[in-house]
Design an enzyme around this catalytic site. Structure first.
Site, mmCIF file in Angstrom:
data_model
loop_
_atom_site.group_PDB
_atom_site.id
_atom_site.type_symbol
_atom_site.label_atom_id
_atom_site.label_comp_id
_atom_site.label_asym_id
_atom_site.label_seq_id
_atom_site.Cartn_x
_atom_site.Cartn_y
_atom_site.Cartn_z
ATOM 1 N N CYS A 111 39.549 0.274 -7.880
ATOM 2 C CA CYS A 111 40.440 -0.768 -8.396
ATOM 3 C C CYS A 111 41.805 -0.130 -8.432
ATOM 4 C CB CYS A 111 40.047 -1.242 -9.791
ATOM 5 S SG CYS A 111 41.267 -2.411 -10.452
ATOM 6 N N CYS A 114 43.780 -1.004 -11.939
ATOM 7 C CA CYS A 114 43.352 -0.510 -13.256
ATOM 8 C C CYS A 114 41.943 0.059 -13.153
ATOM 9 C CB CYS A 114 43.457 -1.609 -14.315
ATOM 10 S SG CYS A 114 42.788 -3.199 -13.818
ATOM 11 N N SER A 115 40.947 -0.658 -13.607
ATOM 12 C CA SER A 115 39.600 -0.081 -13.631
ATOM 13 C C SER A 115 38.523 -1.143 -13.509
ATOM 14 C CB SER A 115 39.412 0.703 -14.924
ATOM 15 O OG SER A 115 39.616 -0.172 -16.022
ATOM 16 N N CYS A 116 38.800 -2.246 -12.807
ATOM 17 C CA CYS A 116 37.797 -3.298 -12.656
ATOM 18 C C CYS A 116 36.549 -2.692 -12.017
ATOM 19 C CB CYS A 116 38.352 -4.442 -11.807
ATOM 20 S SG CYS A 116 39.752 -5.264 -12.607
HETATM 21 FE FE FE Z 1 41.288 -3.625 -12.422
#
Ligand code: FE
Length: 203
Positions: A111, A114-116
């Site tokens: 991602c 961010c951190s999906c």
């Molecule tokens: Fe994300």
């Protein structure tokens, strides 16, 4: 790979803004200080979701796809429903897409914003997945990143990078390892690693 860096169109959901993270930290410190929470217990809970529950779910999905052709077709056509068939659904996995490795193709999930991450099948994202170096370098130099994780991909293998968003979460379907014809689904699931389903490793 366009992934707009302002927050419009990317509803992070699980992504804590800096201030929220600080508040959580402050709250945690306070609870620990007052003796209400044991930090080791907190670590154990995070470890549980990061290493045990989460990735084991994804591994069962992979093992089922390896052993059941009809299931695999459903998984490739509509991963969200096929994964829900096994009982894994919910937040951060509402729109799942499975991408399949084959002898000529290797898939890597990131991602960039961010951190999906697909929580129902992989649990909580590892710290490195959320790090700026991984997020940028996975796109610029995916082979280099995968090599750092210990897998040197031959040049003939095409690497495809998939950028997760709040809307779409990807899961890599690794190739079934050779010589596993006699194994049960459970034994096959035990061979599937978290990194194999992110694509930083190749089974
Ligand atoms: Fe994300």
């Amino acid at each position: 790979m366009a992934h707009d860096h302002d927050d419009q169109g990317h509803d992070h959901g699980q992504e804590p803004p800096g201030e929220m993270e600080l508040r959580v930290k402050a709250l945690e410190s306070l609870l620990v200080e007052k003796g209400l929470v044991d930090p080791a217990a907190l670590d154990a809970i995070v470890d549980h979701f990061e290493h045990r529950v989460g990735p084991r779910n994804g591994a069962r999905v992979v093992a089922r796809a390896w052993t059941d052709v009809a299931y695999k077709s459903r998984l490739m056509a509509d991963a969200t429903s096929a994964i829900a068939e096994l009982g894994y659904s919910g937040g951060q996995g509402d729109h799942m897409v499975v991408v399949e490795n084959d002898p000529g193709v290797h898939n890597l999930v990131v991602c960039t914003l961010c951190s999906c991450y697909p929580w129902p099948v992989l649990g909580l994202p590892p710290v490195w997945y959320k790090s700026a170096p991984y997020r940028s370098r996975a796109v610029i130099d995916p082979r280099g990143v995968i090599a750092e994780f210990g897998t040197r991909l031959p040049d003939e293998i095409e690497v495809r990078v998939w950028d997760s968003t709040a809307e779409i979460r990807y899961l890599v379907l690794p190739e079934r390892p050779a010589g596993t014809e006699g194994l049960t689904e459970d034994a096959l699931a035990a061979l599937v690693t978290r990194d194999g389903m992110i694509g930083t490793a190749r089974l």
